[in-house]
Scaffold this motif. Structure first.
Motif, PDB file in Angstrom:
ATOM      1  N   SER A   1       0.838  -1.202   0.000  1.00  0.00           N
ATOM      2  CA  SER A   1       0.000   0.000   0.000  1.00  0.00           C
ATOM      3  C   SER A   1       0.869   1.247   0.000  1.00  0.00           C
ATOM      4  O   SER A   1       1.914   1.284   0.650  1.00  0.00           O
ATOM      5  CB  SER A   1      -0.904   0.020   1.239  1.00  0.00           C
ATOM      6  N   LEU A   2       0.419   2.251  -0.748  1.00  0.00           N
ATOM      7  CA  LEU A   2       1.015   3.587  -0.705  1.00  0.00           C
ATOM      8  C   LEU A   2      -0.144   4.558  -0.531  1.00  0.00           C
ATOM      9  O   LEU A   2      -1.038   4.614  -1.382  1.00  0.00           O
ATOM     10  CB  LEU A   2       1.804   3.897  -1.986  1.00  0.00           C
ATOM     11  N   GLY A   3      -0.151   5.274   0.580  1.00  0.00           N
ATOM     12  CA  GLY A   3      -1.287   6.153   0.882  1.00  0.00           C
ATOM     13  C   GLY A   3      -2.544   5.311   1.054  1.00  0.00           C
ATOM     14  O   GLY A   3      -2.521   4.272   1.721  1.00  0.00           O
ATOM     15  N   ASP A   4      -3.645   5.751   0.429  1.00  0.00           N
ATOM     16  CA  ASP A   4      -4.929   5.045   0.545  1.00  0.00           C
ATOM     17  C   ASP A   4      -5.107   3.974  -0.530  1.00  0.00           C
ATOM     18  O   ASP A   4      -6.181   3.388  -0.637  1.00  0.00           O
ATOM     19  CB  ASP A   4      -6.092   6.040   0.416  1.00  0.00           C
ATOM     20  N   THR A   5      -4.095   3.759  -1.361  1.00  0.00           N
ATOM     21  CA  THR A   5      -4.228   2.821  -2.481  1.00  0.00           C
ATOM     22  C   THR A   5      -3.512   1.508  -2.169  1.00  0.00           C
ATOM     23  O   THR A   5      -2.351   1.502  -1.772  1.00  0.00           O
ATOM     24  CB  THR A   5      -3.650   3.440  -3.774  1.00  0.00           C
ATOM     25  N   ASP A   6      -4.244   0.416  -2.344  1.00  0.00           N
ATOM     26  CA  ASP A   6      -3.638  -0.912  -2.263  1.00  0.00           C
ATOM     27  C   ASP A   6      -3.157  -1.267  -3.660  1.00  0.00           C
ATOM     28  O   ASP A   6      -3.921  -1.156  -4.635  1.00  0.00           O
ATOM     29  CB  ASP A   6      -4.662  -1.939  -1.767  1.00  0.00           C
TER      30      ASP A   6
ATOM     31  N   GLY B   1       7.560   5.484   1.762  1.00  0.00           N
ATOM     32  CA  GLY B   1       6.571   5.958   0.797  1.00  0.00           C
ATOM     33  C   GLY B   1       7.023   5.896  -0.647  1.00  0.00           C
ATOM     34  O   GLY B   1       6.379   6.470  -1.516  1.00  0.00           O
ATOM     35  N   GLU B   2       8.139   5.221  -0.901  1.00  0.00           N
ATOM     36  CA  GLU B   2       8.667   5.110  -2.267  1.00  0.00           C
ATOM     37  C   GLU B   2       8.648   3.658  -2.726  1.00  0.00           C
ATOM     38  O   GLU B   2       8.830   2.750  -1.926  1.00  0.00           O
ATOM     39  CB  GLU B   2      10.136   5.540  -2.317  1.00  0.00           C
ATOM     40  N   LEU B   3       8.470   3.477  -4.026  1.00  0.00           N
ATOM     41  CA  LEU B   3       8.694   2.183  -4.656  1.00  0.00           C
ATOM     42  C   LEU B   3      10.094   2.237  -5.249  1.00  0.00           C
ATOM     43  O   LEU B   3      10.400   3.121  -6.050  1.00  0.00           O
ATOM     44  CB  LEU B   3       7.663   1.937  -5.765  1.00  0.00           C
ATOM     45  N   ILE B   4      10.960   1.322  -4.826  1.00  0.00           N
ATOM     46  CA  ILE B   4      12.346   1.282  -5.313  1.00  0.00           C
ATOM     47  C   ILE B   4      12.487   0.024  -6.141  1.00  0.00           C
ATOM     48  O   ILE B   4      12.311  -1.091  -5.633  1.00  0.00           O
ATOM     49  CB  ILE B   4      13.344   1.298  -4.143  1.00  0.00           C
ATOM     50  N   LEU B   5      12.775   0.197  -7.425  1.00  0.00           N
ATOM     51  CA  LEU B   5      12.752  -0.913  -8.365  1.00  0.00           C
ATOM     52  C   LEU B   5      14.033  -0.909  -9.188  1.00  0.00           C
ATOM     53  O   LEU B   5      14.447   0.138  -9.698  1.00  0.00           O
ATOM     54  CB  LEU B   5      11.525  -0.739  -9.254  1.00  0.00           C
ATOM     55  N   THR B   6      14.663  -2.066  -9.300  1.00  0.00           N
ATOM     56  CA  THR B   6      15.898  -2.205 -10.071  1.00  0.00           C
ATOM     57  C   THR B   6      15.550  -2.580 -11.498  1.00  0.00           C
ATOM     58  O   THR B   6      14.901  -3.599 -11.733  1.00  0.00           O
ATOM     59  CB  THR B   6      16.802  -3.281  -9.442  1.00  0.00           C
ATOM     60  N   GLY B   7      15.964  -1.755 -12.454  1.00  0.00           N
ATOM     61  CA  GLY B   7      15.633  -1.980 -13.864  1.00  0.00           C
ATOM     62  C   GLY B   7      16.345  -3.195 -14.435  1.00  0.00           C
ATOM     63  O   GLY B   7      17.248  -3.765 -13.822  1.00  0.00           O
ATOM     64  N   GLY B   8      15.925  -3.598 -15.629  1.00  0.00           N
ATOM     65  CA  GLY B   8      16.533  -4.736 -16.316  1.00  0.00           C
ATOM     66  C   GLY B   8      17.954  -4.429 -16.759  1.00  0.00           C
ATOM     67  O   GLY B   8      18.431  -3.291 -16.681  1.00  0.00           O
ATOM     68  N   TYR B   9      18.630  -5.464 -17.247  1.00  0.00           N
ATOM     69  CA  TYR B   9      20.041  -5.329 -17.608  1.00  0.00           C
ATOM     70  C   TYR B   9      20.315  -6.129 -18.875  1.00  0.00           C
ATOM     71  O   TYR B   9      19.898  -7.275 -19.000  1.00  0.00           O
ATOM     72  CB  TYR B   9      20.906  -5.856 -16.455  1.00  0.00           C
ATOM     73  N   GLY B  10      21.010  -5.507 -19.809  1.00  0.00           N
ATOM     74  CA  GLY B  10      21.370  -6.187 -21.051  1.00  0.00           C
ATOM     75  C   GLY B  10      22.848  -6.048 -21.342  1.00  0.00           C
ATOM     76  O   GLY B  10      23.550  -5.213 -20.754  1.00  0.00           O
ATOM     77  N   ALA B  11      23.318  -6.863 -22.258  1.00  0.00           N
ATOM     78  CA  ALA B  11      24.732  -6.831 -22.650  1.00  0.00           C
ATOM     79  C   ALA B  11      25.120  -5.430 -23.106  1.00  0.00           C
ATOM     80  O   ALA B  11      24.355  -4.744 -23.775  1.00  0.00           O
ATOM     81  CB  ALA B  11      24.974  -7.833 -23.768  1.00  0.00           C
TER      82      ALA B  11
END
Length: 193
Positions: free
Chosen positions: A87-92, A147-157
């Motif tokens: 959940s972030l704020g009032d949103t699931d 309160g943050e979404l921390i996301l690791t992006g994809g990786y390519g050659a």
């Protein structure tokens, strides 16, 4: 390959449930050969898929979104995936990742539920650049902190760095707004954290 109209993912909520299911025809087959997409015994679904919201208070399911035409699901067995929730704020918020592994990045979709209504959540990388989904590095789960979404992006050659995105959720836009990006050398990651 055989026809399969089964539900592929479920997001359970006190107001109802989100379902990933075929919009029309869908089929399943085993992958057949091992690769970075999975093992030869894994199952691969293809067809026209959508997300619907089954509200406890309203009888008719409501379509939330339709997936792209080239959409594929790869899972280790035929049980529906239980979507991860935070959940972030009032949103699931529910996370749907159609493939459990990948060579470079796992396609990731977010859906929100607020006041009994369900909707898809976009990723605003810049005001003029809005994505319906994002790729995250396999075996590197996203985190929710302060309160943050921390996301690791994809990786390519050929990439020198992997982007680690920090998003803030905007409930009016129903979008994850990119706040900052850290660039990390691939060798600096400790996997599984």
């Amino acid at each position: 390959m055989k026809e399969d109209d089964s539900i592929r993912a479920i997001g359970m909520h006190s107001d109802g449930r989100l379902l990933v299911k075929p919009a029309s025809k869908a089929s399943v087959a085993s992958l057949g050969a091992p690769s970075c997409y999975g093992l030869e015994t894994d199952l691969n679904w293809s067809g026209e898929y959508e997300v619907v919201w089954e509200s406890k208070s309203q009888g008719t399911p409501i379509k939330v979104m339709t997936f792209p035409a080239d959409f594929e699901i790869v899972q280790q067995n035929d049980s529906p995936i239980i979507m991860q929730q935070f959940s972030l704020g009032d949103t699931d918020i529910f996370t749907y990742v159609p493939r459990y592994t990948d060579c470079h990045g796992l396609e990731t979709y977010l859906f929100g539920v607020n006041k009994g209504k369900a909707f898809s959540i976009s990723f605003e990388m810049k005001p003029e650049q809005i994505w319906k989904n994002i790729s995250q590095l396999p075996h590197r789960p996203f985190k929710v902190a302060n309160g943050e979404l921390i996301l690791t992006g994809g990786y390519g050659a050929g990439q020198d760095f992997i982007d680690v995105y920090h998003f803030h959720y905007d409930p009016k836009k129903r979008s994850m707004i990119l706040q900052s990006t850290d660039q990390v050398k691939p060798n600096d990651f400790v996997y599984g954290q």
